[in-house]
Structures are given as C-alpha cells and as structure tokens.
Design a protein around this motif. Structure first.
Motif, short mmCIF file in Angstrom:
data_model
loop_
_atom_site.label_atom_id
_atom_site.label_comp_id
_atom_site.label_asym_id
_atom_site.label_seq_id
_atom_site.Cartn_x
_atom_site.Cartn_y
_atom_site.Cartn_z
N GLU A 1 1.05 4.25 -2.49
CA GLU A 1 0.61 5.58 -2.04
C GLU A 1 1.70 6.64 -2.18
N THR B 1 0.84 -1.21 0.00
CA THR B 1 0.00 0.00 0.00
C THR B 1 0.86 1.24 0.00
N THR C 1 -4.14 4.49 3.63
CA THR C 1 -3.07 3.63 4.15
C THR C 1 -3.52 2.82 5.36
N LEU D 1 0.40 12.01 3.94
CA LEU D 1 0.78 10.61 4.12
C LEU D 1 2.00 10.49 5.05
N ARG E 1 -0.96 15.75 -0.64
CA ARG E 1 -1.30 14.36 -0.37
C ARG E 1 -0.08 13.62 0.20
N THR F 1 -8.07 5.67 -2.26
CA THR F 1 -6.71 5.57 -1.72
C THR F 1 -6.73 5.71 -0.20
#
Ligand code: ATP
Ligand code: MG
Length: 395
Positions: free
Chosen positions: A184, A180, A355, A228, A224, A353
C-alpha cells in the motif's frame, strides 16, 4: 465394588465428561454424587497465580439453607487453612452456637485441590445442622476433589489454547499487515516518483494537458498516501487511547446528511437513499463520528461497487441506531467475527486496495462513545452495518 455401583459411576463419569462447559460439568458431578454424599453448599477456591489471593471460581447452594453463590464467604478462612497447610480440614460448629438454630450449626469439610503436583486451591462443602462427615463421606468428597481438579485443569488448558489461538492470529495479522502495508505504501509512492521524474525530464517536453494529467495523478496518489499514514497513526492513537474526544450534543440525522453531501460530490453516480427519522441528540465527537460514516461509505463503494446505499436512522428505546446497507456480494459468515480487528481483511483474491484499518477505527470510535457497532451480511444480497449510540437523556 459391586456391579450396580460400578455402572452408576460409569454413568456419572460419562455425564460429566459430556459437558463442554466446565461449570455445568461440575454441576453434574456434584448433583450426581449427592445420592451418596449429601451437603448444602459447595464452593471451589483457587489461588490466583498473580496476586496469590483466593478467588471463588465456583459456588452452589444445593440443599436447604444459605442462599446461593454470591455468599461463598463462609468458606474463606477454611480454604485459607487448607491451602496454607496443604491438608484436609474438618470443622464442626463453633462452641457457644445455638444448637436449636440449624443455620449456625455448620459442618465444614475442606479438601486440597491438586492439578498435577501443584496445589491450586480448595474444595469446600458445608452441611447445616450436620451430620458429621463419616469416613465414607470423606472418601467420596476426596474423589470429587480429584475430579473437580481435572475439570479445572481442562478449563485452564482450554483457556490457554484460546489465548494461543488468538496470539497466533495476531501474529498472522501482523505478517499480513507487513505485506499489505508495504504494498500500500509502495504503490502510491511508485506513481508519485514515476510521474514527477517524467515531468522533470529535460529531454522531453510534455504538452499542457499531459502535464495536468500527470500532476493530477500525483495529487491523487499523495492523498492516498496521506490517508494511509493518517489511518495508521489514528489506529495507533486509538489503540493506545491517547485520543482526546471532544464531546458535544449531536444530531446524527444532520451528521449523516452532511457526510452524505460530501460523499456525493466525489461520487456523483452513487445512489444514496436516506431514511432518517428525527433523532434524539447524542453526546458525541462530530469529527470522529463523521469518520465512522466515511469509512462505511468507503467500504460500500469499494466492496459493493455499483450498489445503492441505504442509510437509515431511528430511535430504539433510549438509543439511536443507524443502519448502513449495501446490496453487494456480502461477506461469508466465517469471516464476520474478525472484521473489526486491526489489519483484518477478508482473505481471497482481491483487486481492491485497503489496509484493514477502517472498521477497527470505526469500532474504537463507537466504543469510546459507549456505543456498539456490528454487521449483518447475506451472501449475494448485501451487507448492513449498524451503529448504535446512547441518546443523551440530559439534552
Ligand atoms: P481500509 O478501510 O483500512 O482502507 P479495508 O477496507 O480493507 O481497508 P476495513 O474497512 O476494516 O478495511 O474492512 C475490513 C474488510 O471487511 C474489508 O477488507 C472487506 O473485505 C470487508 N468489508 C468491509 N465492508 C464491506 C462491505 N460493505 N461489503 C463486503 N465486504 C466488506
Ligand atoms: Mg475500509
């Protein structure tokens, strides 16, 4: 062995085996055997593998006399004797005790408990006021010790299996996480790199509108990526408990209104209904609690697209409870227990999307406030998250 005894044993064996929980299996065992072996109290001591100390893992007061489980100290020295010398111990009342006072007339029987060849502890019985243990009693008690040891072994195997399952799940999560996270990280990086390379090309002239479009994509993708990275660091800090919370009196109704206003500026179409009572203050970290609400909004927007969101707040006893409901597809029941785990995402086809850090972060923050977070979801009807924090009585 006569037929009656055999069928009685058979029945007891079946009863004990049918109990899934080891303590109720032991209860059944000792209760059923009391017809042939009477005692007042029973306790099981196991030596702790790490500390080597003695733990009372089971204690019952079955007969007359001393009160129940809490007080299993009566057997400790005998248990120590059984374990250090690896033999059975039989003790009559101490000399000089008052013969008329039944409670001081303790008859103790301690039997070693072996799991395989390993001595794991001792099984102790006490009788107040006698009678002494006869040979046949000792036989029955020894049989119970073998049985109890088997039940203890079963418990230890069950615990080991649960631990193994959890380690395996963690490993699977780590694997999923690596795939992932690389996806990502790569996706926004790919956009940023692609659009900035295009803008820098010498051989092409972009008009102003196109340049702005490319730059705004780069801008969004950078955000983004930043989120993250921030989430990953945040979850690592929360896990290692190195975050300093700054607690102050907070009104959650005001906090919800603030966060909602911010969310509305980014999602102008989103319908958000607020049903907030005037709430008693809580002691909280406003920045962190806003993060919880933002994550719940982000999830509702991602996983229940087009649905309205209802945020309600009320006082329940001495707690403040927020509920956060969408009318999306809901979450299948079997996945619910794992939602708050780090990196966990509901499996299946997905275009959204993420995580799997959002809810983990929420849970850690709420726990640091001595609160609770949970979810209820009905397929095709929607999902409601609840956050409950203790109201501060001193405010
Ligand atoms: P991140 O929040 O880190 O960007 P994420 O949204 O996948 O990623 P969580 O917020 O922890 O991670 O959510 C875990 C999973 O729970 C999601 O992947 C999603 O499958 C499910 N989920 C969370 N909220 C909802 C909701 N409101 N409706 C349906 N499913 C949800
Ligand atoms: Mg999320």
């Amino acid at each position: 062995m006569d037929k009656d005894t055999l069928s009685e044993l058979h029945r007891i064996f079946q009863d004990v085996q049918s109990k899934s929980d080891w303590k109720s299996a032991l209860d059944t065992l000792f209760n059923s055997m009391r017809s042939s072996f009477v005692f007042d109290n029973v306790a099981i001591y196991l030596s702790d593998r790490q500390t080597r100390g003695l733990d009372v893992v089971y204690a019952r007061a079955m007969g007359r006399g001393k009160a129940a489980e809490a007080d299993a100290a009566w057997g400790e020295s005998v248990a120590n004797d059984v374990i250090s010398n690896e033999h059975m111990v039989i003790h009559g009342p101490q000399k000089g005790t008052n013969r008329k006072d039944r409670m001081t007339q303790t008859f103790l029987l301690g039997i070693p408990l072996y799991v395989g060849e390993k001595l794991r502890g001792a099984l102790l019985f006490v009788r107040f006021g006698g009678p002494e243990y006869s040979d046949i009693h000792i036989h029955v008690a020894s049989l119970q010790a073998i049985w109890a040891a088997a039940l203890i072994e079963r418990r230890e195997l069950q615990e080991a299996r649960a631990e193994l399952d959890s380690v395996q799940r963690q490993m699977r999560l780590q694997d999923d996480f690596v795939s992932t996270i690389s996806h990502e990280l790569r996706t926004p990086l790919g956009f940023i790199k692609g659009y900035s390379t295009s803008l820098l090309r010498q051989d092409t002239k972009w008009d102003d509108a196109t340049q702005r479009e490319f730059l705004s994509i780069i801008d969004e993708e950078t955000d983004r990526l930043a989120k993250l990275i921030e989430d990953m660091l945040e979850s690592a800090r929360l896990q290692s408990k190195t975050i300093q919370f700054k607690f102050s009196p907070i009104r959650l109704d005001a906090l919800v209104r603030d966060v909602t206003a911010r969310v509305r500026t980014h999602h102008t179409q989103l319908e958000i209904d607020l049903k907030l009572d005037i709430l008693p203050p809580v002691l909280g970290d406003g920045v962190r609690l806003s993060q919880v609400l933002e994550n719940l909004f982000s999830n509702a927007i991602k996983y229940a697209p087009g649905s309205s969101i209802t945020v309600a707040g009320k006082a329940v006893g001495n707690k403040v409870r927020l509920s956060f409901a969408d009318e999306g597809e809901g979450i299948p029941e079997e996945f619910i227990p794992f939602l708050f785990e780090r990196f966990y995402r509901v499996p299946g086809e997905r275009t959204v999307t993420g995580t799997g850090l959002g809810l983990y972060i929420c849970k850690q923050i709420v726990m640091a406030h001595h609160g609770n977070i949970w979810v209820e979801s009905v397929l095709d009807h929607g999902t409601t998250f609840f956050v409950e924090l203790p109201a501060d009585p001193t405010l």
